[in-house]
Design a protein around this motif. Structure first.
Motif, PDB file in Angstrom:
ATOM      1  N   THR A   1      94.646  57.093  29.873  1.00 44.62           N
ATOM      2  CA  THR A   1      95.745  57.927  30.364  1.00 44.62           C
ATOM      3  C   THR A   1      97.070  57.582  29.671  1.00 44.62           C
ATOM      4  O   THR A   1      98.119  58.079  30.060  1.00 44.62           O
ATOM      5  N   GLN A   2      96.990  56.733  28.662  1.00 47.83           N
ATOM      6  CA  GLN A   2      98.203  56.425  27.898  1.00 47.83           C
ATOM      7  C   GLN A   2      98.662  57.693  27.167  1.00 47.83           C
ATOM      8  O   GLN A   2      97.834  58.457  26.666  1.00 47.83           O
ATOM      9  N   ALA A   3      99.971  57.898  27.106  1.00 48.82           N
ATOM     10  CA  ALA A   3     100.506  59.094  26.433  1.00 48.82           C
ATOM     11  C   ALA A   3      99.987  59.145  24.993  1.00 48.82           C
ATOM     12  O   ALA A   3      99.774  58.091  24.370  1.00 48.82           O
ATOM     13  N   PRO A   4      99.748  60.368  24.457  1.00 48.16           N
ATOM     14  CA  PRO A   4      98.976  60.500  23.217  1.00 48.16           C
ATOM     15  C   PRO A   4      99.595  59.891  21.965  1.00 48.16           C
ATOM     16  O   PRO A   4      98.877  59.648  20.994  1.00 48.16           O
ATOM     17  N   GLN A   5     100.894  59.578  21.974  1.00 49.52           N
ATOM     18  CA  GLN A   5     101.493  59.115  20.711  1.00 49.52           C
ATOM     19  C   GLN A   5     101.281  57.634  20.432  1.00 49.52           C
ATOM     20  O   GLN A   5     101.708  57.136  19.407  1.00 49.52           O
ATOM     21  N   SER A   6     100.609  56.904  21.354  1.00 46.65           N
ATOM     22  CA  SER A   6     100.373  55.479  21.096  1.00 46.65           C
ATOM     23  C   SER A   6      99.077  55.059  21.772  1.00 46.65           C
ATOM     24  O   SER A   6      98.505  55.793  22.579  1.00 46.65           O
ATOM     25  N   PHE A   7      98.594  53.867  21.419  1.00 47.48           N
ATOM     26  CA  PHE A   7      97.409  53.336  22.102  1.00 47.48           C
ATOM     27  C   PHE A   7      97.439  51.813  22.076  1.00 47.48           C
ATOM     28  O   PHE A   7      98.007  51.211  21.157  1.00 47.48           O
ATOM     29  N   ALA A   8      96.822  51.212  23.080  1.00 46.22           N
ATOM     30  CA  ALA A   8      96.647  49.757  23.109  1.00 46.22           C
ATOM     31  C   ALA A   8      95.364  49.476  22.340  1.00 46.22           C
ATOM     32  O   ALA A   8      94.284  49.883  22.749  1.00 46.22           O
ATOM     33  N   SER A   9      95.485  48.791  21.211  1.00 43.06           N
ATOM     34  CA  SER A   9      94.294  48.587  20.383  1.00 43.06           C
ATOM     35  C   SER A   9      93.412  47.469  20.925  1.00 43.06           C
ATOM     36  O   SER A   9      92.223  47.417  20.626  1.00 43.06           O
ATOM     37  N   GLU A  10      93.975  46.590  21.753  1.00 40.41           N
ATOM     38  CA  GLU A  10      93.192  45.475  22.285  1.00 40.41           C
ATOM     39  C   GLU A  10      93.769  45.039  23.627  1.00 40.41           C
ATOM     40  O   GLU A  10      94.985  44.940  23.770  1.00 40.41           O
ATOM     41  N   VAL A  11      92.884  44.810  24.584  1.00 40.50           N
ATOM     42  CA  VAL A  11      93.322  44.291  25.881  1.00 40.50           C
ATOM     43  C   VAL A  11      92.448  43.095  26.237  1.00 40.50           C
ATOM     44  O   VAL A  11      91.219  43.188  26.200  1.00 40.50           O
ATOM     45  N   LEU A  12      93.073  41.969  26.595  1.00 39.16           N
ATOM     46  CA  LEU A  12      92.345  40.815  27.112  1.00 39.16           C
ATOM     47  C   LEU A  12      92.521  40.817  28.628  1.00 39.16           C
ATOM     48  O   LEU A  12      93.639  41.011  29.117  1.00 39.16           O
ATOM     49  N   ILE A  13      91.427  40.612  29.372  1.00 36.29           N
ATOM     50  CA  ILE A  13      91.507  40.669  30.834  1.00 36.29           C
ATOM     51  C   ILE A  13      91.067  39.327  31.413  1.00 36.29           C
ATOM     52  O   ILE A  13      89.975  38.843  31.094  1.00 36.29           O
ATOM     53  N   ARG A  14      91.937  38.752  32.253  1.00 36.90           N
ATOM     54  CA  ARG A  14      91.618  37.460  32.882  1.00 36.90           C
ATOM     55  C   ARG A  14      91.789  37.589  34.390  1.00 36.90           C
ATOM     56  O   ARG A  14      92.647  38.353  34.860  1.00 36.90           O
ATOM     57  N   PRO A  15      91.004  36.810  35.151  1.00 34.74           N
ATOM     58  CA  PRO A  15      91.225  36.790  36.607  1.00 34.74           C
ATOM     59  C   PRO A  15      92.510  36.029  36.909  1.00 34.74           C
ATOM     60  O   PRO A  15      92.887  35.131  36.153  1.00 34.74           O
ATOM     61  N   THR A  16      93.180  36.401  37.991  1.00 30.55           N
ATOM     62  CA  THR A  16      94.433  35.726  38.340  1.00 30.55           C
ATOM     63  C   THR A  16      94.193  34.250  38.674  1.00 30.55           C
ATOM     64  O   THR A  16      94.902  33.372  38.198  1.00 30.55           O
ATOM     65  N   GLN A  17      93.161  33.985  39.479  1.00 30.02           N
ATOM     66  CA  GLN A  17      92.778  32.603  39.799  1.00 30.02           C
ATOM     67  C   GLN A  17      91.646  32.201  38.866  1.00 30.02           C
ATOM     68  O   GLN A  17      90.673  32.945  38.750  1.00 30.02           O
ATOM     69  N   LYS A  18      91.717  31.037  38.253  1.00 28.14           N
ATOM     70  CA  LYS A  18      90.612  30.581  37.401  1.00 28.14           C
ATOM     71  C   LYS A  18      89.358  30.364  38.259  1.00 28.14           C
ATOM     72  O   LYS A  18      89.418  29.606  39.222  1.00 28.14           O
ATOM     73  N   PRO A  19      88.217  31.024  37.924  1.00 22.96           N
ATOM     74  CA  PRO A  19      87.026  30.824  38.763  1.00 22.96           C
ATOM     75  C   PRO A  19      86.342  29.498  38.457  1.00 22.96           C
ATOM     76  O   PRO A  19      85.551  29.025  39.216  1.00 22.96           O
TER      77      PRO A  19
END
Ligand code: NAP
Length: 240
Positions: free
Chosen positions: A222-240
């Motif tokens: 749903t990012q506006a068409p003129q740009s894009f996030a080429s990479e996303v790193l996802i981490r949990p808030t609390q370290k499991p």
């Protein structure tokens, strides 16, 4: 026609959509108005995801596909073209791993299974389906990689190699397809509570959940068409 949904009229292919992260992504994209094309090897689990989507008022189409087999991808492309005539989103999520021995003890069959699924499968997907996006001068390819594609993974070297490779493939294909107005993003989650691996010693309540990854995919598309996030790193808030 439900015009209020952001992906209304769009078509999204999701691999590995029968369970885990892929099922969550498919349900999310369908809830946003996309017709979800569900791919994977197991008809019964794909049917279960489709049922959940239909019951929630969404649109779903099951097309079984082993991502390691090119002619099955060509069948998916033909079906998507004949049924919808367009493709807007492709989420390459199907993946396998093995985290039980050092590389020198890994048998070649497991190396092949992991690399063929996690890396060759994405090449086949792009080979078969990118032309539909190029024809429409629009599209978003999202490859589900892993923090294992950024870090060393002892006893998981083949998995790590497949995901480091997938990152390199994704950055390169992003440059190839930019001129066709197609965005390519790679998503690298930390440990997610699914059937992929036992995650021994981690607190499941603190681990990422499949819906957390689906949320990020929803943000990307749903990012506006003129740009894009080429990479996303996802981490949990609390370290499991
Ligand atoms: N769980 C984690 O901690 C974690 C972390 C980072 C990244 N990831 C990545 O997230 C993605 C999804 O993993 P998950 O955790 O949701 O695992 P999962 O619950 O084991 O699901 C894997 C999915 O991939 C499908 N699949 C496997 N081989 C396939 C093939 N040859 N052709 C088509 N589909 C195939 C499976 O369906 P069938 O067996 O029915 O074909 C299943 O739907 C993977 O790429 C994984 O590497 C997972």
């Amino acid at each position: 026609m439900d015009t209020g949904k952001p992906l209304n009229g769009q078509v999204a292919v999701v691999t590995g959509a029968g369970r885990g992260i892929g099922a969550a992504i498919a349900r999310k994209l369908a809830s946003m108005g996309a017709a979800a094309v569900l791919c994977g090897r197991t008809q019964s689990t794909l049917d279960a995801t489709a049922q959940a989507i239909l019951q929630a008022g969404g649109k779903a189409e099951v097309i079984p596909c082993d991502v390691t087999v090119l002619h099955q991808w060509e069948y998916v492309a033909a079906r998507v073209n004949s049924t919808f005539g367009r493709l807007d989103i492709m989420v390459n999520n199907a993946g396998v791993g093995r985290f039980t021995e050092p590389l020198h003890n890994l048998v070649p069959e497991d190396w092949d299974r992991i690399l063929n699924t996690n890396l060759r499968g994405v090449y086949y997907a792009i080979r078969a389906l990118a032309p539909l996006m190029i024809r429409g001068f629009s599209g978003h390819i999202i490859n589900i990689s892993s923090l294992a594609g950024k870090n060393p993974v002892p006893n998981g070297a083949a998995y790590a190699a497949s995901k480091w490779g997938l990152n390199g493939l994704s950055y390169s294909v992003a440059e190839e397809l930019r001129g066709h107005n197609i965005r390519v993003s790679v998503v690298c989650p930390g440990s997610v509570e699914t059937e992929l691996s036992p995650h021994t010693g981690k607190d499941p309540k603190k681990m990422l959940q499949p819906d957390d990854i689906a949320h990020v995919v929803a943000m990307l598309v749903t990012q506006a068409p003129q740009s894009f996030a080429s990479e996303v790193l996802i981490r949990p808030t609390q370290k499991p």
